[in-house]
Design a protein around this motif. Structure first.
Motif, PDB file in Angstrom:
ATOM      1  N   MET A   1      27.408  18.482   2.058  1.00 43.44           N
ATOM      2  CA  MET A   1      26.596  17.632   1.178  1.00 43.44           C
ATOM      3  C   MET A   1      27.312  16.312   0.879  1.00 43.44           C
ATOM      4  N   TYR A   2      28.599  16.380   0.650  1.00 47.27           N
ATOM      5  CA  TYR A   2      29.362  15.154   0.351  1.00 47.27           C
ATOM      6  C   TYR A   2      29.972  14.532   1.609  1.00 47.27           C
ATOM      7  N   ARG A   3      29.686  15.102   2.782  1.00 48.56           N
ATOM      8  CA  ARG A   3      30.233  14.610   4.059  1.00 48.56           C
ATOM      9  C   ARG A   3      31.762  14.477   4.015  1.00 48.56           C
ATOM     10  N   MET A   4      32.386  15.565   3.618  1.00 52.92           N
ATOM     11  CA  MET A   4      33.849  15.547   3.476  1.00 52.92           C
ATOM     12  C   MET A   4      34.578  15.965   4.748  1.00 52.92           C
ATOM     13  N   ARG A   5      33.885  16.558   5.703  1.00 58.58           N
ATOM     14  CA  ARG A   5      34.612  17.139   6.841  1.00 58.58           C
ATOM     15  C   ARG A   5      35.390  16.083   7.616  1.00 58.58           C
ATOM     16  N   GLU A   6      34.768  14.929   7.823  1.00 66.93           N
ATOM     17  CA  GLU A   6      35.454  13.910   8.615  1.00 66.93           C
ATOM     18  C   GLU A   6      36.678  13.335   7.873  1.00 66.93           C
ATOM     19  N   PRO A   7      36.503  12.897   6.630  1.00 67.64           N
ATOM     20  CA  PRO A   7      37.708  12.396   5.928  1.00 67.64           C
ATOM     21  C   PRO A   7      38.810  13.451   5.810  1.00 67.64           C
ATOM     22  N   LEU A   8      38.434  14.726   5.636  1.00 68.07           N
ATOM     23  CA  LEU A   8      39.460  15.775   5.556  1.00 68.07           C
ATOM     24  C   LEU A   8      40.223  15.873   6.878  1.00 68.07           C
ATOM     25  N   ALA A   9      39.483  15.813   7.985  1.00 65.31           N
ATOM     26  CA  ALA A   9      40.135  15.906   9.297  1.00 65.31           C
ATOM     27  C   ALA A   9      41.043  14.692   9.503  1.00 65.31           C
ATOM     28  N   GLN A  10      40.539  13.518   9.093  1.00 70.04           N
ATOM     29  CA  GLN A  10      41.350  12.305   9.243  1.00 70.04           C
ATOM     30  C   GLN A  10      42.620  12.370   8.398  1.00 70.04           C
ATOM     31  N   ALA A  11      42.496  13.013   7.237  1.00 69.55           N
ATOM     32  CA  ALA A  11      43.684  13.146   6.382  1.00 69.55           C
ATOM     33  C   ALA A  11      44.649  14.172   6.944  1.00 69.55           C
ATOM     34  N   GLY A  12      44.192  14.935   7.961  1.00 74.52           N
ATOM     35  CA  GLY A  12      45.117  15.834   8.638  1.00 74.52           C
ATOM     36  C   GLY A  12      44.922  17.304   8.345  1.00 74.52           C
ATOM     37  N   LEU A  13      43.810  17.674   7.739  1.00 73.26           N
ATOM     38  CA  LEU A  13      43.591  19.086   7.413  1.00 73.26           C
ATOM     39  C   LEU A  13      43.488  19.916   8.685  1.00 73.26           C
ATOM     40  N   ARG A  14      44.236  21.015   8.708  1.00 75.17           N
ATOM     41  CA  ARG A  14      44.229  21.895   9.864  1.00 75.17           C
ATOM     42  C   ARG A  14      43.723  23.275   9.477  1.00 75.17           C
ATOM     43  N   TYR A  15      42.825  23.822  10.280  1.00 77.61           N
ATOM     44  CA  TYR A  15      42.341  25.180  10.057  1.00 77.61           C
ATOM     45  C   TYR A  15      43.089  26.114  10.992  1.00 77.61           C
ATOM     46  N   ILE A  16      43.638  27.191  10.452  1.00 77.32           N
ATOM     47  CA  ILE A  16      44.334  28.173  11.281  1.00 77.32           C
ATOM     48  C   ILE A  16      43.722  29.553  11.055  1.00 77.32           C
ATOM     49  N   ASP A  17      43.971  30.450  11.988  1.00 76.01           N
ATOM     50  CA  ASP A  17      43.387  31.792  11.845  1.00 76.01           C
ATOM     51  C   ASP A  17      44.438  32.865  11.558  1.00 76.01           C
TER      52      ASP A  17
ATOM     53  N   VAL B   1      44.210  28.505  -3.586  1.00 80.03           N
ATOM     54  CA  VAL B   1      44.114  27.064  -3.370  1.00 80.03           C
ATOM     55  C   VAL B   1      45.315  26.401  -4.029  1.00 80.03           C
ATOM     56  N   LEU B   2      45.911  25.441  -3.307  1.00 77.39           N
ATOM     57  CA  LEU B   2      46.972  24.630  -3.918  1.00 77.39           C
ATOM     58  C   LEU B   2      46.434  23.219  -4.107  1.00 77.39           C
ATOM     59  N   LEU B   3      46.446  22.757  -5.359  1.00 76.75           N
ATOM     60  CA  LEU B   3      45.872  21.458  -5.714  1.00 76.75           C
ATOM     61  C   LEU B   3      46.945  20.506  -6.216  1.00 76.75           C
ATOM     62  N   HIS B   4      46.672  19.212  -6.094  1.00 79.26           N
ATOM     63  CA  HIS B   4      47.527  18.210  -6.719  1.00 79.26           C
ATOM     64  C   HIS B   4      46.902  17.798  -8.052  1.00 79.26           C
ATOM     65  N   PRO B   5      47.732  17.392  -9.025  1.00 76.26           N
ATOM     66  CA  PRO B   5      47.215  16.966 -10.320  1.00 76.26           C
ATOM     67  C   PRO B   5      46.101  15.918 -10.172  1.00 76.26           C
ATOM     68  N   GLY B   6      44.994  16.134 -10.848  1.00 81.45           N
ATOM     69  CA  GLY B   6      43.920  15.147 -10.871  1.00 81.45           C
ATOM     70  C   GLY B   6      43.067  15.108  -9.618  1.00 81.45           C
ATOM     71  N   ASP B   7      43.242  16.029  -8.688  1.00 86.27           N
ATOM     72  CA  ASP B   7      42.545  15.980  -7.398  1.00 86.27           C
ATOM     73  C   ASP B   7      41.985  17.358  -7.047  1.00 86.27           C
ATOM     74  N   ASN B   8      40.651  17.466  -7.018  1.00 89.39           N
ATOM     75  CA  ASN B   8      40.052  18.786  -6.767  1.00 89.39           C
ATOM     76  C   ASN B   8      39.410  18.904  -5.378  1.00 89.39           C
ATOM     77  N   TRP B   9      39.826  18.042  -4.460  1.00 92.21           N
ATOM     78  CA  TRP B   9      39.204  18.031  -3.128  1.00 92.21           C
ATOM     79  C   TRP B   9      39.219  19.423  -2.488  1.00 92.21           C
ATOM     80  N   MET B  10      40.361  20.094  -2.608  1.00 88.93           N
ATOM     81  CA  MET B  10      40.513  21.364  -1.895  1.00 88.93           C
ATOM     82  C   MET B  10      39.637  22.483  -2.460  1.00 88.93           C
ATOM     83  N   LEU B  11      39.097  22.320  -3.673  1.00 86.73           N
ATOM     84  CA  LEU B  11      38.179  23.346  -4.173  1.00 86.73           C
ATOM     85  C   LEU B  11      36.906  23.368  -3.320  1.00 86.73           C
ATOM     86  N   HIS B  12      36.511  22.198  -2.821  1.00 83.78           N
ATOM     87  CA  HIS B  12      35.351  22.145  -1.929  1.00 83.78           C
ATOM     88  C   HIS B  12      35.682  22.812  -0.585  1.00 83.78           C
ATOM     89  N   VAL B  13      36.912  22.587  -0.127  1.00 81.69           N
ATOM     90  CA  VAL B  13      37.345  23.236   1.113  1.00 81.69           C
ATOM     91  C   VAL B  13      37.409  24.754   0.910  1.00 81.69           C
TER      92      VAL B  13
END
Lengths: 232, 232, 232, 232, 232, 232
Positions: free
Chosen positions: C216-232, D65-77
């Motif tokens: 909904m917030y179109r976060m997948r692309e910025p997350l990937a650009q920031a370097g988020l990695r999915y592992i299994d 989930v590990l979060l940084h102060p003031g940033d809830n991005w990872m709750l969406h992840v």
């Protein structure tokens, strides 16, 4: 039998029975940790009570003061009741971090022979107090001064930082904190504490030579009985 | 004369002089704020003492307990000393937030007639305690239980959340906090407080009708004398 | 240009410019979280400010009071300055948890049309205040009453729980906390907040249907650009 | 062998081994106090973790989930990793009281089947969360929202309010606090806790009938041996 | 008239009106306790603001900075605005104990002529800062560094540790704490404070000679009128 | 895979894999702020952990201890496991400020080659510890001693002041706080940190010469892009 407290505001008790001076001096030399141990682990003020400068160590007899938040009038009244060797112990009727005490009052207290102040609130002029060599244990440091408009009391039993202090009790304070010793117990506690201290000297030498506390205190058997397991 | 405290661990005092039951009940109905005022603003436990559920209001006579951190053995010893109308007041020798009290002890205390518990530490089973209707004022809530291995005492003077409580004193507790009334003062304080309460009824009606406190309490003149200036 | 504060004790400002009543009401309905967001994340009082009973939500215009620790005299002075729709905001010159406000003052405030009290200190009679339906946000609850002897001020700028409140500003308070909106910004913030609120309704429906915020917030692309990695 | 933590920012682990669902449900019914006891008194999160509304009691498997102060991005992840029966456990890299979670995220979490949130920070929209019946245990409540700009991680081991939580561990939370049970221990702890619970029923009945804990637990002899003295 | 705050993020004010340099120096020499007294007991930052090393005492003009938690970008922006004799005063939009300032920024600040930093957060490299002789008053010490990603502002009015600081105001700081003097009041406060200080010299001598405050301040009569009773 | 913790009370692990001694020494010289930065800003113990005397800086390998409140028995057990270059890291199962460690234990620890103690509780004999030159980082200072009656563990993973410490990890501590570096990462972090440190030297010289961070770090453009406005 409970103590009636209702009439205890606005009172100054002039003649108090101070603990034995010799016992008070000896307790001061032993320090708060040893004395607290010798007391059976009672009498410690809360650890939020900290010295405003490090290294001081005192033993003295309590002149107690009950103050209201933001009002230090009764510290002036207390000054007159100080005798050489006393430690002023100031309690409050509610929490407050204002600066109740500074270099002027310290000058007056020292002129009367006070050895220190213990106050469950704030103080100020701390750099000057350090230069004067007047030790203070307090909960806070604050530049905020006080008014002089409400009566408290002097030399009534007070609760300071969670401990009951009766006028005349022995106060022992150093970098580890503040301990109160009831005046009737002072001589006995001093004796117990000195014996304890003497034993510690021997222990210190053994431990320094590499002997383990496990062996010195014969802890291996009780530890094994309690179920301690060593794994690799 | 100071109280010797050194021998006071490991003691249970069986016969204590309880405050007058009638005064205790009347004080309970008046509530902590009114009673504290009538006492001359002394006797309040620190405001960190909060009810674990809202709405309870009690007045009762104190059975006191001194506990060590993490050890609730003496609460079982105290149970036997409870008489109907008592409030158990538990103090600690050092700060601790563990859960010293839960539904089993509450069941036992209620069977003995206890009206409430005031404890300068933590409690647990708070949902069940609320369902049981047993009121507790505490500093914390914690699921962490206690061991039973060190002696404390029952019915000695204790310092609970900064206030001195003697066995038999009246404890008044409600949503505003906890007040202790020395047993000898109970009847007198009840009288003062009831007069105060009666006056408040009239004041409430006047204020509700729109009369200002400024006029009702005749504050305008002293405010002007103190230098209050109105500007536009 | 800095504000001279030295002469500001002992002053009551009678005519203050209140924020637009309509904007104040609309902001109140939106709640503190939405309004704080619309403000650009400024204006929140410290989270130690809590409602004394849950569920109240108000928006009103500030009548400010500056109090000294332990002294609630100026709350009586403030009562006269209250107009319907006002929220009284009380700041202190130093930290204090005493109970500055109880059912009598609440009766008077309600008779004047006050919607709530926000106070950086303690209050009492909380059970009765809840029964009266008068909302209060405070730092503490305490049975300890106040004296009436020192001048503060009414309707000067104050700092309450870390936030600057000018008389006439809009105060929004609910279970999430207290936000102050400068009076000149009130209408604009209300508009921004209402648009925000409208958008949230749509989002809520999507999320309830199982759509992920990631999409909904179109976060997948910025997350990937920031370097988020999915592992299994 | 120590765990390398340096590469653990920016990671989402998708396949985690969850504790046995049945054990998780049974532990939830037993409540935090009983489970903590059965664990041997380890695994409790600090008592500053409080429910935002009273009465909820849950058992579920941790999505961490590990979060940084003031940033809830990872709750969406994290939302995408939730499976029915999970409890989201959010830790922070430094102390923060901001409101990381509100009704929108709760809507999403509920749509995914989450049973609760445990977060070592603040949350907002608490009135709505209560109406939605979504339970949260948090350190604070704050209207202050978060940004979405820095990577944290999902489903790595985290330290939440002083306790180590591995993804898949069982989280038990109620009005007494929050306990974590390692997933491999879940079934065993559930068994121990249920036996304990069964015994408590009997004890409760005895205590309600007036039997003293002193007798039921056979404490009189050990108390006497420890030196307890009864005086009159 | 209320101050609009909404547009105040992302602003650097270059030309600020600094308090008179001479007054600023004189106030610095007088110290925080005397200046606070001369101000009429307003302007003190909360006592949680402590020097990171003892003994420094400064008076300077404020360059203000508003920072976000965990982000020290604006301290670099502020550096350019520093003129010799300035004290940087850093406020935060929410509580944070991270280390916002270390030896590199201190090197830059000193090269610009800054006299000190006052920050409502944490700092690091404290041993080096002490060796460099750069004084800092802060709420915390922390090795945790900051990111540089969010705009705050420079030289807007800020609330630092509970006190309003306008750019150009005089900051007085020493071991007793930090006081802010509005720039327009600086000269007047310096005069009042110096007169006060002069009087204290005389008093100090009298008290040192043994004269009691009770007599020097003529307190005996007002104490008696207030009802003070001496008992034996 | 989660770690079973239930059986971990009453265990002493004798053979632990310590981090590389050289890396440990190098990390110690770099200090906590630089190392924490090089770690990617993880691994910092909470800032409530403070040195009991200023100026010490150490790097060493962790011998971990899990203690119960008020009970220091396991510190004696830990002493035997100390090797030269170790730092003892003591965690607690619940919050406690008692004095767990004093000059006798320090004598024993030093005889075994320990470089420091990090303890999430209180210590005592602080003046003597300073004279002995034994560094301690603790949460509190208290004269209150401990009993020796309950088993904890030695060399198991512990959570100390919010950070996970495995036996053998590197501990870096100085006036800025305490950082833990996983043993496998020690060499790599040391390298990163040394490069970082080298770069800082150059920066320091530039900043000292008056170059602004704005220019040295090329911040002007990103600041402008973020919307920073300069006004006069």
């Amino acid at each position: 039998m409970s103590t009636p407290l209702m009439n205890q505001l606005g009172i100054v008790k002039r003649n108090i029975e101070r603990a034995d001076r010799d016992a008070s001096e000896r307790l001061g030399k032993l320090g708060s940790a040893t004395v607290h141990e010798a007391m059976g682990r009672v009498g410690l003020l809360k650890p939020c009570m900290r010295p405003i400068w490090p290294g001081a160590q005192v033993g003295g007899t309590a002149v107690t003061v009950l103050l209201h938040p933001g009002d230090n009038w009764m510290l002036h009244v207390a000054a007159e009741q100080i005798q050489p060797g006393d430690v002023v112990v100031a309690a409050l009727t509610a929490e407050c971090t204002d600066g109740f005490f500074g270099d002027l009052l310290a000058t007056s207290f020292m002129a009367r022979g006070a050895k220190a102040l213990v106050i469950d609130a704030g103080v100020r002029d701390v750099r000057v107090l350090k230069e004067m060599g007047f030790p203070v244990w307090s909960r806070a440091i604050s530049a905020k001064g006080c008014i002089k408009s409400t009566l408290g009391s002097v030399n009534i039993p007070v609760i300071c930082a969670g401990a009951l202090v009766n006028p005349g009790d022995v106060i022992v304070a150093d970098d580890d904190g503040v301990v109160v010793v009831p005046s009737l117990d002072a001589a006995r506690v001093a004796e117990v504490a000195e014996r304890r201290e003497a034993l510690e000297e021997e222990k210190r030498a053994k431990l320094a030579s590499g002997v383990l506390g496990l062996d010195m205190y014969r802890m291996r058997e009780p530890l094994a009985q309690a179920g301690l397991r060593y794994i690799d």
